[in-house]
Design an enzyme around this catalytic site. Sequence first.
Site, PDB file in Angstrom:
ATOM      1  N   GLY A  22     -23.596   4.454   1.400  1.00 18.21           N
ATOM      2  CA  GLY A  22     -22.499   5.017   0.315  1.00 18.21           C
ATOM      3  C   GLY A  22     -22.541   4.805  -0.955  1.00 18.21           C
ATOM      4  N   LEU A  23     -22.751   5.729  -1.488  1.00 19.44           N
ATOM      5  CA  LEU A  23     -23.109   5.371  -3.144  1.00 19.44           C
ATOM      6  C   LEU A  23     -21.846   6.023  -4.252  1.00 19.44           C
ATOM      7  CD1 LEU A  23     -26.932   6.166  -2.931  1.00 19.44           C
ATOM      8  CD2 LEU A  23     -26.196   4.111  -3.256  1.00 19.44           C
ATOM      9  N   ALA A  43     -16.071  -1.715   1.329  1.00 23.73           N
ATOM     10  CA  ALA A  43     -15.908  -0.895   2.230  1.00 23.73           C
ATOM     11  C   ALA A  43     -14.235  -2.203   2.223  1.00 23.73           C
ATOM     12  CB  ALA A  43     -15.830   0.128   3.316  1.00 23.73           C
ATOM     13  N   ASN A  44     -13.245  -1.220   2.350  1.00 30.19           N
ATOM     14  CA  ASN A  44     -12.411  -1.255   3.479  1.00 30.19           C
ATOM     15  C   ASN A  44     -11.729  -1.238   4.751  1.00 30.19           C
ATOM     16  OD1 ASN A  44     -10.873  -2.545   0.203  1.00 30.19           O
ATOM     17  ND2 ASN A  44     -10.203  -0.368   0.127  1.00 30.19           N
ATOM     18  N   ALA A  86     -18.830   2.940   1.803  1.00 28.55           N
ATOM     19  CA  ALA A  86     -17.968   4.309   1.851  1.00 28.55           C
ATOM     20  C   ALA A  86     -16.298   3.680   3.032  1.00 28.55           C
ATOM     21  CB  ALA A  86     -19.249   5.436   2.764  1.00 28.55           C
ATOM     22  N   PRO A 142      -5.500   2.771  -7.947  1.00 25.94           N
ATOM     23  CA  PRO A 142      -5.989   4.006  -7.223  1.00 25.94           C
ATOM     24  C   PRO A 142      -6.646   3.013  -6.088  1.00 25.94           C
ATOM     25  CG  PRO A 142      -6.824   3.435  -9.666  1.00 25.94           C
ATOM     26  CD  PRO A 142      -5.982   2.148  -9.692  1.00 25.94           C
ATOM     27  N   SER A 159     -11.354   0.658 -12.159  1.00 30.03           N
ATOM     28  CA  SER A 159     -11.490  -0.704 -11.275  1.00 30.03           C
ATOM     29  C   SER A 159     -12.742  -0.716 -10.343  1.00 30.03           C
ATOM     30  CB  SER A 159     -10.287  -1.006  -9.802  1.00 30.03           C
ATOM     31  OG  SER A 159     -10.760   0.459  -9.027  1.00 30.03           O
ATOM     32  N   GLY A 207     -20.234   1.580  -4.777  1.00 28.99           N
ATOM     33  CA  GLY A 207     -21.525   1.549  -3.919  1.00 28.99           C
ATOM     34  C   GLY A 207     -22.950   2.257  -4.934  1.00 28.99           C
ATOM     35  N   LYS A 227       1.002  -1.288   0.151  1.00 31.63           N
ATOM     36  CA  LYS A 227       0.162  -0.153  -0.095  1.00 31.63           C
ATOM     37  C   LYS A 227       0.703   1.220  -0.410  1.00 31.63           C
ATOM     38  CE  LYS A 227      -4.068   0.626   0.125  1.00 31.63           C
ATOM     39  NZ  LYS A 227      -5.870  -0.034  -1.343  1.00 31.63           N
TER      40      LYS A 227
END
Length: 338
Positions: A169-170, A248-249, A226, A94, A126, A174, A56
Amino acid sequence: MPIAIAVHSTALGPALGGCRLWTYPDWRDGIEDALRLSSAMTAKTALAGLANGGGKTVVALPPGTHLDVDDRRAVLHDVGDAIEAFGGRYGTGPDVGTGVDDMVTIGERTDHVFCRPASHGGSGSSSPGTAAGVVAALRATVAHLSGPADPAEHSPQAPVEKSSFAVVGLGSVGADVARRLAVAGARLVVSDVRPDAKALADELGAEWVAPEEALTAEVDVLVPAALGGVLTPALVPQLRCRAVVGPANNQLASPDVAGLLHDRGILWAPDYVASAGGIVHAVAVELYREPEYVVAARIERIGETLTEVYRMAAESGVAPATAAEALVAAKLTQATHS
């Protein structure tokens, strides 16, 4: 500008992980984030069946920082130089705060970058791949929730039209997940911190609520889409869903939340399994040069992987997170001794 690059593992192959450009109270928080996210990327690539490890990049912006065009370009060039110094042991793409155009800028300094626009030789955004993988994970989860007593018989291709989902989360992923679920005929509750996102709810015929209401909506599956850390010990007792599956991570505010969800009988799909579609698409297109139908089949296998995680968890009486961690450890051990 502090830039942290964390390479967690190269046991399976060169490490991959996105470039996050975000504001942190202290630059050391950015390093901590890079370390945590790189570990999750190792798990993601391993369970996605990729010959890669996890890494990362985090650019830690001080509070109140605003980068103009020239400053942003300079920072991204520094990122590219740092990645190039790894000699191919790490590549980026990204992440939060960066996009496909930023990958073009990083790519001016290194070839070890993914998801540039197709016009620049990359695989593009992605997000569609991530959304497709999440929907495959949702099908597997619905199958597990409503399928036969024997978990081995569950089909990851179960329809979702009889189920309800709360998408929180859109953003690009999302919104795509919500559209795919709406097309399938699912009942939707959606939310976003941006009021203008309500237009999508109206378009899809979905119920629009505030984010805090969506998190505790009475639905079959909660879909966090989100930023991470949304599943806290305080939130778990308020949940009214049967499962949590989303892109979401780092959804868990702390590792113990996985156990709290399990104790409540709420199925949690490890986020690094459900959100792997994007990196699968990038690697399969850019490194393996596979045609789209083969790439799509790879992404659909996320559902099969999650079904295996659920099966192992049910047989052992443990949380899915524990089963997934065991699978990751087995793959890394096998690679180390092969």
